[in-house]
Scaffold this active site. Structure first.
Site, PDB file in Angstrom:
ATOM      1  CD  GLU A 163      47.680  43.138  48.849  1.00 51.93           C
ATOM      2  OE1 GLU A 163      47.401  41.918  48.863  1.00 51.93           O
ATOM      3  OE2 GLU A 163      46.889  44.023  48.502  1.00 51.93           O
ATOM      4  CB  CYS A 178      44.105  40.337  48.957  1.00 56.65           C
ATOM      5  SG  CYS A 178      44.204  40.493  47.157  1.00 56.65           S
TER       6      CYS A 178
END
Length: 460
Positions: free
Chosen positions: A230, A264
């Site tokens: 990720e 993010c």
């Protein structure tokens, strides 16, 4: 080279604690202990594993105040957002408990010549390498699903949140998990990289920058070990011709500054069609300029300090380089004087390809404002990125926006007329340089299992 690490409060700039780093031999010994634990843990029935997961949810909630304080003091998270993170982690445990038995249950299928059993079996020790920005959530989301699946885990946390790293291990132990089923290793990046080659490590899950993530994947691939990545992103939020502008402004402000802009999967590039650009810019600028920066423990603080001094310096360097290449300052974009690693809510416009504000991830409260000719051009600009984690669309035509999100937006997640960062029951992950693999929603529990076919022939 020093074998100790200091944690520093980004608001006061005072040292919080000092930790001794574990050397490679110590880390390898910890992996061996985890592997020994796996030999027994993999045989524990799923029903017993989920009882412990339920206990962990209770322990997390019981330790709420201490966990929030660690987030506030170690990385500057606004207190109310820390409280939400604790709640999310408890809910992840509860959701995984509810779906685990069905997700991991054997399946029976017929085949020519007999019947087959499809079984989901754990594979061993999973190495987690996790960042500081959601210091509890990033760890819980991968570790609890893997433990319920029957794996064991060792975790390398970011060095500026080592207090949280130690606390998480104590949570698992307090919940009753076997000793060494979960371990937080106080190690540096070099040692974590070396562990990938350890025979007992069967998979690696990494959250962080795409540059480092690709190196982790390369090391694992050399040894045929699976990874889940990720990575970063510069998520685009598109304001189409028929958008509710006030809703878009309010949502985009929240999406850009949540977690002090250090998320993010959050709004970073704001792509607005020409017909709405001036109205959106005026409202967005006013709202961003009115945000309060200050003590992360104060109830009226919107933006706390950035987590580390070097991170603030990197962000400002990206902003400065973008300005030198032609971007214009709408507001902010200057490091304030005084104590604390603060960076103001900032907006850049005239942002074009070749600038960090267009191509890269600005990990702080800086927004990139981009004008598009029309709806089609807006979608083109949104997809003009090496990243593909999340994104957003604002439109009063929900059906049209949904079709764009499904068929045309090259990301793993899309928000329509709102923002939702992470949900326990929905898959989380990206495409392109934002990584691969999925967590949450029942998908993460099968990322590191052996999907085994057992074929039983019919008696002649």
């Amino acid at each position: 080279m020093s074998n100790s690490i200091q944690t520093i409060n980004p608001f006061t700039e005072q040292t919080l604690n000092e930790y001794n780093l574990m050397d490679l031999q110590g880390a390898e010994n910890a992996v061996n202990k985890s592997n020994d634990c796996f030999a027994e843990w993999k045989l524990v029935p799923v029903k017993q594993r989920i009882k412990l997961a339920n206990a962990l949810a209770e322990v997390i909630e019981k330790n709420r105040d201490e966990l929030v304080q660690l987030m506030v003091s170690e990385m500057g998270k606004v207190k109310s957002q820390g409280e939400s993170e604790v709640t999310l982690c408890a809910n992840i445990c509860k959701y995984t408990v509810n779906i685990a038995e069905q997700a991991l249950a054997n399946e029976t299928r017929e085949y020519e010549g007999g019947k087959a059993i499809i079984s989901y079996q754990p594979i061993g020790v999973i190495l987690g390498i996790q960042p500081w920005n959601f210091p509890l959530y990033q760890v819980i989301r991968y570790s609890i699903t893997n433990l319920i699946a029957g794996n064991t885990t060792v975790m390398k946390h970011a060095s500026n949140v080592f207090g949280m790293a130690e606390k998480i291990q104590s949570l698992y132990e307090e919940a009753g998990f076997p000793k060494n089923a979960y371990q937080s290793l106080l190690i540096d990046g070099k040692t974590a990289s070396a562990l990938i080659s350890h025979q007992a490590i069967k998979g690696v899950t990494f959250t962080g920058s795409d540059k480092v993530g690709k190196k982790v994947a390369e090391e694992a691939a050399k040894r045929s070990k699976k990874t889940v990545l990720e990575l970063g992103s510069n998520d685009a939020y598109i304001v189409l011709d028929d958008a509710d502008i006030q809703l878009a402004i309010e949502t985009c402000v929240l999406g850009r500054v949540v977690n002090n802009g250090q998320t993010c999967v959050s709004a970073k590039r704001f792509i607005v069609t020409e017909s709405n650009y001036d109205k959106f810019k005026d409202g967005f600028t006013k709202a961003m300029s009115q945000l309060k920066t200050g003590d992360p423990e104060a109830e009226d603080t919107d933006i706390g300090p950035m987590a580390r001094k070097d991170l603030r310096e990197k962000l400002h360097q990206q902003v400065t380089e973008s300005i030198e290449n032609g971007a214009s300052v709408v507001c902010g974009c200057e490091i304030p004087e005084g104590k604390g690693y603060f960076y103001p809510a900032s907006i850049l416009e005239n942002v074009t390809p070749g600038m960090p504000a267009y191509d890269d991830e600005l990990f702080g409260p800086v927004a990139s404002l981009i004008k598009a000719k029309d709806n089609e051009d807006a979608m083109r600009i949104a997809n003009d990125s090496r990243y593909g984690l999340g994104g957003g669309i604002f439109s009063k035509d929900e059906d049209k926006a949904t079709e764009l999100a499904i068929k045309h937006f090259d990301t793993g997640m899309v928000n329509i007329n709102g923002i939702a960062l992470s949900q326990p029951n929905l898959p989380f992950g990206g495409v392109k340089s934002s990584g691969y693999g999925r967590e949450h929603g029942g998908f993460g529990i099968k990322e590191f299992v052996n999907i085994k076919s057992v074929m039983v022939a019919k008696n002649s």
